[in-house]
Scaffold this active site. Structure first.
Site, PDB file in Angstrom:
ATOM      1  N   ASN A 117      34.906  44.979  45.565  1.00 23.45           N
ATOM      2  CA  ASN A 117      36.046  44.068  45.669  1.00 23.45           C
ATOM      3  C   ASN A 117      36.781  44.098  44.329  1.00 23.45           C
ATOM      4  OD1 ASN A 117      37.822  41.952  45.930  1.00 23.45           O
ATOM      5  ND2 ASN A 117      36.252  40.346  45.961  1.00 23.45           N
ATOM      6  N   TRP A 118      37.913  44.800  44.334  1.00 22.63           N
ATOM      7  CA  TRP A 118      38.630  44.977  43.054  1.00 22.63           C
ATOM      8  C   TRP A 118      39.371  43.729  42.609  1.00 22.63           C
ATOM      9  CZ3 TRP A 118      41.319  50.479  43.136  1.00 22.63           C
ATOM     10  CH2 TRP A 118      40.311  51.464  43.103  1.00 22.63           C
ATOM     11  N   LYS A 119      39.561  42.784  43.511  1.00 25.80           N
ATOM     12  CA  LYS A 119      40.334  41.570  43.178  1.00 25.80           C
ATOM     13  C   LYS A 119      41.700  41.985  42.601  1.00 25.80           C
ATOM     14  CE  LYS A 119      35.994  39.210  42.557  1.00 25.80           C
ATOM     15  NZ  LYS A 119      35.236  38.124  41.974  1.00 25.80           N
ATOM     16  N   HIS A 161      37.030  34.506  50.899  1.00 23.29           N
ATOM     17  CA  HIS A 161      36.408  34.665  49.576  1.00 23.29           C
ATOM     18  C   HIS A 161      36.544  33.330  48.832  1.00 23.29           C
ATOM     19  CE1 HIS A 161      35.669  35.903  45.486  1.00 23.29           C
ATOM     20  NE2 HIS A 161      35.071  36.965  45.982  1.00 23.29           N
ATOM     21  N   GLU A 211      37.315  32.596  45.950  1.00 24.91           N
ATOM     22  CA  GLU A 211      38.523  32.449  45.114  1.00 24.91           C
ATOM     23  C   GLU A 211      39.721  32.046  45.971  1.00 24.91           C
ATOM     24  OE1 GLU A 211      38.167  36.297  43.269  1.00 24.91           O
ATOM     25  OE2 GLU A 211      36.372  35.586  42.243  1.00 24.91           O
ATOM     26  N   GLU A 223      27.977  34.739  49.275  1.00 23.36           N
ATOM     27  CA  GLU A 223      28.315  34.789  47.853  1.00 23.36           C
ATOM     28  C   GLU A 223      28.223  33.380  47.264  1.00 23.36           C
ATOM     29  OE1 GLU A 223      30.928  38.417  46.851  1.00 23.36           O
ATOM     30  OE2 GLU A 223      32.250  36.858  47.572  1.00 23.36           O
ATOM     31  N   GLY A 270      31.070  36.373  39.205  1.00 25.64           N
ATOM     32  CA  GLY A 270      31.724  36.612  37.925  1.00 25.64           C
ATOM     33  C   GLY A 270      31.086  35.872  36.763  1.00 25.64           C
ATOM     34  N   SER A 313      27.692  38.825  40.939  1.00 21.40           N
ATOM     35  CA  SER A 313      27.137  39.517  39.767  1.00 21.40           C
ATOM     36  C   SER A 313      26.141  40.624  40.105  1.00 21.40           C
ATOM     37  CB  SER A 313      26.519  38.509  38.791  1.00 21.40           C
ATOM     38  OG  SER A 313      27.509  37.592  38.354  1.00 21.40           O
ATOM     39  N   GLY A 357      32.109  42.771  42.615  1.00 18.86           N
ATOM     40  CA  GLY A 357      33.380  42.633  41.907  1.00 18.86           C
ATOM     41  C   GLY A 357      33.383  43.457  40.633  1.00 18.86           C
ATOM     42  N   GLY A 358      33.103  42.794  39.508  1.00 16.74           N
ATOM     43  CA  GLY A 358      33.193  43.420  38.186  1.00 16.74           C
ATOM     44  C   GLY A 358      32.586  44.812  38.076  1.00 16.74           C
TER      45      GLY A 358
HETATM   46  P1  PGA Z   1      31.239  39.706  40.913  1.00 15.38           P
HETATM   47  O1  PGA Z   1      32.215  39.359  42.151  1.00 15.38           O
HETATM   48  O2  PGA Z   1      30.414  40.878  41.331  1.00 15.38           O
HETATM   49  O3  PGA Z   1      32.190  40.045  39.774  1.00 15.38           O
HETATM   50  O4  PGA Z   1      30.430  38.499  40.652  1.00 15.38           O
HETATM   51  C1  PGA Z   1      31.738  39.415  43.466  1.00 15.38           C
HETATM   52  C2  PGA Z   1      32.814  38.928  44.415  1.00 15.38           C
HETATM   53  O5  PGA Z   1      33.509  37.963  44.078  1.00 15.38           O
HETATM   54  O6  PGA Z   1      32.981  39.470  45.518  1.00 15.38           O
END
Ligand code: PGA
Length: 253
Positions: A9-11, A97, A99, A167, A173, A213, A234-235
């Site tokens: 997930n590149w956000k 998600h 966010e 999640e 994050g 994470s 994500g990251g």
């Molecule tokens: P993260 O993000 O791996 O940076 O914690 C995961 C996500 O929000 O899908």
């Protein structure tokens, strides 16, 4: 289920040239060393979907969008419909998600509408659920996740066209990951809930991804849990070397 999903997930990250470079390197890896066991899935920003689907045509890569409108088409400036996504050969779409729930105030009833729109166009929703730190500390993790599932899936018949991502908000994050036991416990509960609401076969075939994470150093212990079928990352998915490292690790599980 033998397949392991490694979903990036590149956000709101990456420039056009960085994305171009990433997909070129990923295509090279998939065509030479890719494993059938690993479902390689990327959720780039909308603007790179064409780059991504071009790569997907030549490789085993699958592509998802990060969001979709709850409207069909029309005067909704800045929005993207399921119809548009389907015309771009997008196969998956994230829904709910944390966010989006937190910063854009998306609630369960809106997410339910989004899932219905996606299904009209045969795009697979990846429904994200998870509790906040306060909810976990209050012993409410199970209750919160079940409520999200109940409301988001209200009136929806699922077959093998839905994925769920657990999640925990406190792990996204933050560098703080759920322990494999904490994640497994919720995944198992989700599968049991699906078996009860739908049927056993649907529950057994349902891919449930863990997110929060995930990185090369913790991937293996999470992915070997019986009810974890992949990661939503994500990251650690933004760097091609770390992403490919995770693809390689998943192929050996
Ligand atoms: P993260 O993000 O791996 O940076 O914690 C995961 C996500 O929000 O899908």
């Amino acid at each position: 289920m033998d397949k392991i999903y490694i979903a990036g997930n590149w956000k709101m990250n990456m420039t056009f040239s960085a994305a171009d470079d990433f997909f070129a390197q990923l295509a090279d890896y998939l065509n030479n060393n890719g494993s059938k066991k690993v479902e390689t899935l990327i959720f780039p920003p909308f603007t790179y979907l064409e780059l991504a689907t071009d790569t997907a045509e030549e490789t085993s890569l699958s592509i998802g969008a990060q969001n979709v409108s709850d409207h069909n088409n029309g005067a909704y400036t800045g929005e993207i419909s399921a119809d548009i996504l389907s015309s771009m050969n997008v196969e998956y779409c994230l829904v709910g998600h944390s966010e989006r729930r937190q910063y854009f105030k998306e609630d369960n009833s809106l997410l339910n509408k989004k899932i219905k729109k996606l299904r009209n166009f045969f795009i697979k929703p990846v429904l994200c659920v998870g509790e906040s730190l306060a909810e976990r500390e209050a012993g409410k993790a199970h209750e919160v996740v079940i409520k999200q599932l109940e409301k988001c899936l209200e009136g929806i018949e699922i077959d093998d066209d839905l994925l769920i991502a657990y999640e925990p908000v406190w792990a996204i994050g933050t560098g703080r990951t759920a322990t494999p036991q904490q994640a497994q416990e919720i995944h198992k509960m989700i599968r049991e809930w699906i078996a009860e609401k739908y049927d056993l076969k649907t529950a057994e075939n349902l891919p449930i991804l863990y997110g929060g994470s995930v990185k090369p150093s913790n991937l293996a212990e999470l992915m070997t849990q019986p009810d974890i079928n992949g990661g939503l990352i994500g990251g650690a998915s933004l760097d091609i070397e770390s992403y490919v490292e995770m693809l390689n690790m998943a192929s050996k599980i």
